[in-house]
Design a protein around this motif. Structure first.
Motif, PDB file in Angstrom:
ATOM      1  N   PRO A 168      -8.685   4.483   3.555  1.00 38.50           N
ATOM      2  CA  PRO A 168      -8.276   5.667   2.588  1.00 38.50           C
ATOM      3  C   PRO A 168      -8.763   7.122   2.210  1.00 38.50           C
ATOM      4  N   ALA A 169      -7.859   7.565   1.667  1.00 42.67           N
ATOM      5  CA  ALA A 169      -7.932   9.142   1.794  1.00 42.67           C
ATOM      6  C   ALA A 169      -9.235   9.677   0.838  1.00 42.67           C
ATOM      7  N   LEU A 170      -9.898  10.800   1.957  1.00 38.96           N
ATOM      8  CA  LEU A 170     -10.904  10.722   0.852  1.00 38.96           C
ATOM      9  C   LEU A 170     -10.720  12.472   1.877  1.00 38.96           C
ATOM     10  N   TRP A 171     -11.998  13.313   1.230  1.00 42.27           N
ATOM     11  CA  TRP A 171     -12.103  14.645   1.207  1.00 42.27           C
ATOM     12  C   TRP A 171     -12.700  15.125   2.683  1.00 42.27           C
ATOM     13  N   LEU A 172     -12.405  14.505   3.432  1.00 45.60           N
ATOM     14  CA  LEU A 172     -13.281  14.239   4.786  1.00 45.60           C
ATOM     15  C   LEU A 172     -13.501  15.916   5.494  1.00 45.60           C
ATOM     16  N   ARG A 173     -14.815  16.523   6.033  1.00 46.69           N
ATOM     17  CA  ARG A 173     -14.668  16.951   7.307  1.00 46.69           C
ATOM     18  C   ARG A 173     -15.431  16.859   8.167  1.00 46.69           C
ATOM     19  N   ASN A 174     -15.283  15.634   8.255  1.00 47.74           N
ATOM     20  CA  ASN A 174     -15.931  15.471   9.581  1.00 47.74           C
ATOM     21  C   ASN A 174     -15.738  13.018   9.611  1.00 47.74           C
ATOM     22  N   ILE A 175     -14.820  12.729  10.893  1.00 45.63           N
ATOM     23  CA  ILE A 175     -14.409  11.235  10.868  1.00 45.63           C
ATOM     24  C   ILE A 175     -15.430  11.397  11.992  1.00 45.63           C
ATOM     25  N   SER A 176     -15.882   9.713  12.850  1.00 48.97           N
ATOM     26  CA  SER A 176     -16.036   9.242  14.154  1.00 48.97           C
ATOM     27  C   SER A 176     -15.202   7.476  13.809  1.00 48.97           C
ATOM     28  N   PRO A 234       0.634  -1.135   0.286  1.00 47.72           N
ATOM     29  CA  PRO A 234       0.257   0.100   0.227  1.00 47.72           C
ATOM     30  C   PRO A 234       0.923   1.537   0.151  1.00 47.72           C
ATOM     31  N   GLU A 235       0.991   2.306  -0.391  1.00 51.69           N
ATOM     32  CA  GLU A 235       1.327   3.746  -0.772  1.00 51.69           C
ATOM     33  C   GLU A 235       0.937   3.944   0.526  1.00 51.69           C
ATOM     34  N   PRO A 236       2.419   4.551   1.059  1.00 51.40           N
ATOM     35  CA  PRO A 236       2.159   5.503   2.431  1.00 51.40           C
ATOM     36  C   PRO A 236       1.126   6.657   2.568  1.00 51.40           C
ATOM     37  N   PRO A 237       0.462   7.105   2.932  1.00 49.45           N
ATOM     38  CA  PRO A 237      -0.639   8.237   3.333  1.00 49.45           C
ATOM     39  C   PRO A 237      -0.188   9.628   2.657  1.00 49.45           C
ATOM     40  N   PRO A 238       1.022   9.808   3.570  1.00 49.61           N
ATOM     41  CA  PRO A 238       1.524  11.218   1.966  1.00 49.61           C
ATOM     42  C   PRO A 238       0.758  11.218   0.898  1.00 49.61           C
ATOM     43  N   ALA A 239       1.550   9.703   0.135  1.00 50.18           N
ATOM     44  CA  ALA A 239       1.520   9.321  -1.076  1.00 50.18           C
ATOM     45  C   ALA A 239       0.106   9.730  -1.378  1.00 50.18           C
ATOM     46  N   THR A 290      -4.831   2.384  18.203  1.00 51.92           N
ATOM     47  CA  THR A 290      -3.268   2.675  18.658  1.00 51.92           C
ATOM     48  C   THR A 290      -2.246   3.223  17.570  1.00 51.92           C
ATOM     49  N   SER A 291      -2.882   4.292  16.842  1.00 53.33           N
ATOM     50  CA  SER A 291      -1.928   4.762  15.773  1.00 53.33           C
ATOM     51  C   SER A 291      -2.651   5.671  14.917  1.00 53.33           C
ATOM     52  N   LEU A 292      -2.316   6.952  15.046  1.00 53.90           N
ATOM     53  CA  LEU A 292      -3.153   8.331  14.705  1.00 53.90           C
ATOM     54  C   LEU A 292      -2.228   9.141  13.010  1.00 53.90           C
ATOM     55  N   ASP A 293      -1.191   7.834  12.391  1.00 54.10           N
ATOM     56  CA  ASP A 293      -0.291   8.503  11.970  1.00 54.10           C
ATOM     57  C   ASP A 293      -1.710   8.202  10.627  1.00 54.10           C
ATOM     58  N   GLY A 294      -0.786   9.253   9.781  1.00 51.54           N
ATOM     59  CA  GLY A 294      -1.275   9.850   8.340  1.00 51.54           C
ATOM     60  C   GLY A 294      -2.513  10.205   8.473  1.00 51.54           C
ATOM     61  N   LEU A 295      -3.396  10.142   9.385  1.00 50.55           N
ATOM     62  CA  LEU A 295      -4.581  11.405   9.971  1.00 50.55           C
ATOM     63  C   LEU A 295      -4.492  13.045   8.855  1.00 50.55           C
ATOM     64  N   ALA A 296      -3.612  13.648   9.307  1.00 44.06           N
ATOM     65  CA  ALA A 296      -3.680  14.980   8.358  1.00 44.06           C
ATOM     66  C   ALA A 296      -3.336  14.161   6.919  1.00 44.06           C
ATOM     67  N   ASP A 297      -2.052  13.742   6.629  1.00 43.35           N
ATOM     68  CA  ASP A 297      -2.200  13.518   5.165  1.00 43.35           C
ATOM     69  C   ASP A 297      -3.505  12.686   4.075  1.00 43.35           C
ATOM     70  N   LEU A 298      -4.490  12.178   5.080  1.00 43.86           N
ATOM     71  CA  LEU A 298      -5.573  11.128   4.262  1.00 43.86           C
ATOM     72  C   LEU A 298      -6.298  11.713   3.501  1.00 43.86           C
ATOM     73  N   PHE A 299      -6.416  13.160   5.246  1.00 47.59           N
ATOM     74  CA  PHE A 299      -7.818  13.341   5.010  1.00 47.59           C
ATOM     75  C   PHE A 299      -7.556  15.162   5.452  1.00 47.59           C
ATOM     76  N   GLU A 302      -7.797  -0.885  13.879  1.00 43.52           N
ATOM     77  CA  GLU A 302      -6.416  -0.391  14.857  1.00 43.52           C
ATOM     78  C   GLU A 302      -5.061   0.735  14.418  1.00 43.52           C
ATOM     79  N   ARG A 303      -5.238   1.134  12.839  1.00 42.48           N
ATOM     80  CA  ARG A 303      -4.293   2.386  12.836  1.00 42.48           C
ATOM     81  C   ARG A 303      -5.147   3.096  11.843  1.00 42.48           C
TER      82      ARG A 303
END
Length: 290
Positions: free
Chosen positions: A120-128, A30-35, A135-144, A114-115
């Motif tokens: 997937p990367a999405l144009w989200l304004r809101n997520i629950s 899988p591509e890393p979140p920044p990509a 266990t990890s929020l890595d990539g949150l800002a890149d994906l959304f 868990e991660r």
């Protein structure tokens, strides 16, 4: 005696050749979140691109979605920004599919995620993401990249490595809901310059001094909920709120807006008019020689 001939060695059965799908998965991790985030921004249209951020935030608070999508297998009906319901399904990930150009909100609560980077990367304004074993929020800002609101209720934020940092990496984040999330201090919280709403019901904040720390970390707060935290019943708690969070408009589900009754307003107006009349009469007396 005639020796018995040794039995020929048993040949192991050859393993089946990998299917094309398996071969592709093995060859292409899988591509890393920044990509993935960069591809989203360069190739996928944002369904709410025309909305100013304040309007988008208001629509999220009002849950004013253009459509609601709760059948991930079926073809979507309608156009515009969709609220996707994918909750309570023991899911560990989510396929993008046709969601890429539609989803502006995602309810992925009560799953087995868990991660965050399994999404997937999405144009989200809101997520629950409430009630997931994160266990990890890595990539949150890149994906959304347009994320405004997140719900992490019943997710143990202190146990997430870099949990606060992952949230603070979202430059547009305005609302954080984290009921029962094990928060006891704001000392390790980074700056959240855009955060306006913080709901932390049933957490473990105890010390009144934490209010000052919170005011420093979140200077733009207008809504705060610390009900069912030990600190809310401490002496001088209310004074600390007034001192360190003077911009609050709502605190513990109570409005902080100053209210003037219509009768008081009319009385004030009448008094002003009376003063004006008196001043006018005084002016005539003072200037009666004119």
């Amino acid at each position: 005696a005639v020796e018995e001939a040794a039995a020929p060695p048993t040949l192991a059965e050859p393993e089946p050749a990998p299917t094309p799908v398996q071969a592709t998965e093995a060859a292409a991790p899988p591509e890393p979140p920044p990509a993935r985030g960069q591809r989203l921004q360069s190739e996928v249209s944002d369904p709410w691109a025309a909305l100013p951020e304040d309007i988008a935030y208001a629509k999220v608070l009002e849950e004013a979605w253009d459509l609601v999508l709760d059948d991930l297998q079926g073809e979507p009906v309608g156009l515009g920004g969709a609220h996707v319901v994918a909750k309570d399904g023991s899911r560990t990930s989510l396929a993008a599919g046709h969601l890429e150009g539609m989803a502006v909100s995602l309810d992925f609560s009560e799953n087995a995620l868990e991660r965050v980077d399994a999404l997937p990367a999405l144009w989200l304004r809101n997520i629950s993401l409430g009630s997931n074993p994160l266990t990890s929020l890595d990539g949150l800002a890149d994906l959304f990249p347009r994320l405004l609101c997140i719900d992490l209720s019943f997710v143990d934020i202190p146990s997430i490595v870099g949990g606060w940092g992952g949230l603070a990496a979202c430059p547009r984040l305005r609302s954080l809901v984290a009921e029962g999330a094990g928060v006891s201090t704001f000392e390790d919280m980074p700056q959240f310059p855009m955060l306006q709403c913080l709901e932390l019901l049933e957490n473990d904040v105890e010390e009144v001094s934490e209010v000052e720390t919170l005011g420093d970390r979140c200077p733009a707060l207008v809504k705060l909920d610390l009900r069912e935290n030990p600190v809310a019943s401490e002496p001088f708690y209310i004074k600390a709120i007034a001192k360190h969070l003077p911009g609050l408009l709502e605190h513990n589900n109570q409005s902080m807006r100053k209210y003037t009754s219509k009768i008081a307003a009319r009385s004030s107006c009448a008094a002003d008019n009376l003063n004006k009349d008196v001043n006018a009469v005084d002016g005539l007396y003072k200037n009666e020689s004119c």
